[in-house]
Design a protein around this motif. Sequence first.
Motif, short mmCIF file in Angstrom:
data_model
loop_
_atom_site.label_atom_id
_atom_site.label_comp_id
_atom_site.label_asym_id
_atom_site.label_seq_id
_atom_site.Cartn_x
_atom_site.Cartn_y
_atom_site.Cartn_z
N GLY A 13 18.19 -19.85 0.38
CA GLY A 13 17.76 -18.92 -0.67
C GLY A 13 17.16 -17.65 -0.10
N ARG A 14 16.16 -17.13 -0.81
CA ARG A 14 15.53 -15.86 -0.46
C ARG A 14 15.06 -15.82 1.00
NH1 ARG A 14 11.73 -12.92 -4.26
NH2 ARG A 14 12.48 -14.51 -5.67
N ILE A 15 14.44 -16.92 1.46
CA ILE A 15 13.92 -16.93 2.84
C ILE A 15 15.07 -16.83 3.85
CG2 ILE A 15 12.75 -18.41 4.56
CD1 ILE A 15 10.73 -19.14 2.45
N LEU A 94 7.69 -12.61 6.58
CA LEU A 94 8.81 -12.34 5.66
C LEU A 94 8.54 -13.02 4.33
CD1 LEU A 94 11.82 -13.08 8.03
CD2 LEU A 94 10.86 -10.85 7.44
N ALA A 95 9.30 -12.60 3.30
CA ALA A 95 9.19 -13.17 1.94
C ALA A 95 7.72 -13.29 1.54
CB ALA A 95 9.90 -14.53 1.86
N THR A 96 7.00 -12.22 1.77
CA THR A 96 5.56 -12.26 1.47
C THR A 96 5.33 -12.20 -0.04
OG1 THR A 96 5.48 -9.88 1.74
CG2 THR A 96 4.82 -11.17 3.63
N CYS A 97 4.35 -12.92 -0.49
CA CYS A 97 3.99 -12.94 -1.90
C CYS A 97 2.60 -13.57 -2.00
CB CYS A 97 5.01 -13.74 -2.71
SG CYS A 97 5.27 -15.41 -2.09
N ARG A 98 2.12 -13.79 -3.21
CA ARG A 98 0.79 -14.38 -3.36
C ARG A 98 0.85 -15.57 -4.30
NH1 ARG A 98 -3.64 -9.92 -3.60
NH2 ARG A 98 -2.87 -9.28 -5.61
N VAL A 160 3.45 -14.95 -7.12
CA VAL A 160 3.53 -13.62 -7.71
C VAL A 160 3.96 -12.65 -6.62
CG1 VAL A 160 2.28 -11.81 -8.94
CG2 VAL A 160 1.61 -14.20 -9.25
N ASP A 161 4.98 -11.86 -6.92
CA ASP A 161 5.39 -10.81 -5.98
C ASP A 161 5.03 -9.47 -6.61
OD1 ASP A 161 6.50 -9.31 -4.01
OD2 ASP A 161 8.58 -9.78 -4.48
N THR A 162 5.91 -8.93 -7.43
CA THR A 162 5.59 -7.64 -8.08
C THR A 162 4.73 -7.85 -9.34
OG1 THR A 162 7.55 -7.82 -9.47
CG2 THR A 162 7.80 -6.69 -7.35
N GLY A 163 4.72 -9.07 -9.87
CA GLY A 163 3.97 -9.34 -11.10
C GLY A 163 4.80 -9.10 -12.36
N LYS A 164 6.07 -8.68 -12.15
CA LYS A 164 6.91 -8.33 -13.31
C LYS A 164 7.25 -9.55 -14.17
CE LYS A 164 9.11 -4.20 -11.46
NZ LYS A 164 10.21 -3.75 -10.62
N THR A 165 7.48 -10.69 -13.52
CA THR A 165 7.83 -11.90 -14.28
C THR A 165 6.67 -12.31 -15.18
OG1 THR A 165 9.13 -12.59 -12.38
CG2 THR A 165 8.74 -14.25 -14.05
N LEU A 166 5.45 -12.25 -14.64
CA LEU A 166 4.28 -12.59 -15.45
C LEU A 166 4.17 -11.63 -16.63
CD1 LEU A 166 1.47 -13.26 -12.79
CD2 LEU A 166 2.79 -14.95 -14.08
P1 AMP Z 1 7.70 -11.13 -9.44
O1 AMP Z 1 8.22 -10.96 -10.83
O2 AMP Z 1 8.20 -10.05 -8.52
O3 AMP Z 1 6.20 -11.28 -9.39
O4 AMP Z 1 8.35 -12.46 -8.85
C1 AMP Z 1 7.87 -13.69 -9.28
C2 AMP Z 1 8.89 -14.79 -9.22
O5 AMP Z 1 9.83 -14.62 -8.16
C3 AMP Z 1 8.13 -16.08 -8.95
O6 AMP Z 1 8.02 -16.82 -10.12
C4 AMP Z 1 8.95 -16.79 -7.91
O7 AMP Z 1 9.76 -17.74 -8.53
C5 AMP Z 1 9.83 -15.74 -7.31
N1 AMP Z 1 9.37 -15.28 -5.99
C6 AMP Z 1 8.98 -14.03 -5.67
N2 AMP Z 1 8.68 -13.92 -4.37
C7 AMP Z 1 8.90 -15.14 -3.84
C8 AMP Z 1 8.77 -15.68 -2.52
N3 AMP Z 1 8.39 -14.95 -1.48
N4 AMP Z 1 9.05 -17.00 -2.34
C9 AMP Z 1 9.45 -17.75 -3.38
N5 AMP Z 1 9.59 -17.29 -4.65
C10 AMP Z 1 9.33 -16.01 -4.87
#
Ligand code: AMP
Length: 210
Positions: A13-15, A94-98, A160-166
């Motif tokens: 996947g993404r990683i 890589l694939a940084t997020c919170r 959470v990456d960009t926070g857009k999904t939330l």
């Molecule tokens: P975002 O809308 O950009 O905050 O992305 C949030 C969604 O993307 C999360 O619910 C995750 O399922 C997925 N996601 C984003 N970044 C990652 C990551 N580094 N590893 C795994 N899932 C991710």
Amino acid sequence: MSAQGLLIALTKGRILEEVLPLLEKAGIIPAEDISKSRKLIFDSNIEGVRLMVLRGSDVPTYVELGCADIGIAGKDVIMETGSSGFYEPLDLKLATCRLMTARPVAQNKSPKRMRVASKFVNIAKAYFSEKGQQVDIIKLNGALELAPIMGLADCIVDIVDTGKTLKANGLEPEELIAEISTRVIVNKAAMKLKHAQIQDLLMRLQKAVN
Ligand code: AMP
């Protein structure tokens, strides 16, 4: 530990998409295009180094039990296993997020005992117990944002990456649980018995990260 050579377990996947260019920079190139193949195990350009493609949550298991010497997985998945059965010598950044808690924007009062939905039940349990907060944890496998909307949970613990999904689902991030990135993990026996080979690989990867 694999009997011969080095077996590296990668997270699909993404990683994987982000890790393959880094491996290439470090001089490790799969013998065929991983993204176009249905195979799960691949030779590489380096004699004895093979790559295996797994679901992220299975990578720590393969490494801990020694079926893979090295694993590449997200810190979220590593934390969730809660295992100390391997070393974690390198952050690939890589694939940084919170990993965060999130709740509905309009929710102004928390119930006395919160219901928390998450894929990461162990992390959620540990986090709230450290805060001294009693919660009920509900295990879900995806689309966590739906849980508060449908009244299944009061809050979620999610990536959470960009926070857009939330935001698109009327939620907002609240507390930071952990900064997440892709890590290299190493089987403990392999680190001893294949020390030179593994150190060489770690150095190549470290250089590629820099
Ligand atoms: P975002 O809308 O950009 O905050 O992305 C949030 C969604 O993307 C999360 O619910 C995750 O399922 C997925 N996601 C984003 N970044 C990652 C990551 N580094 N590893 C795994 N899932 C991710």
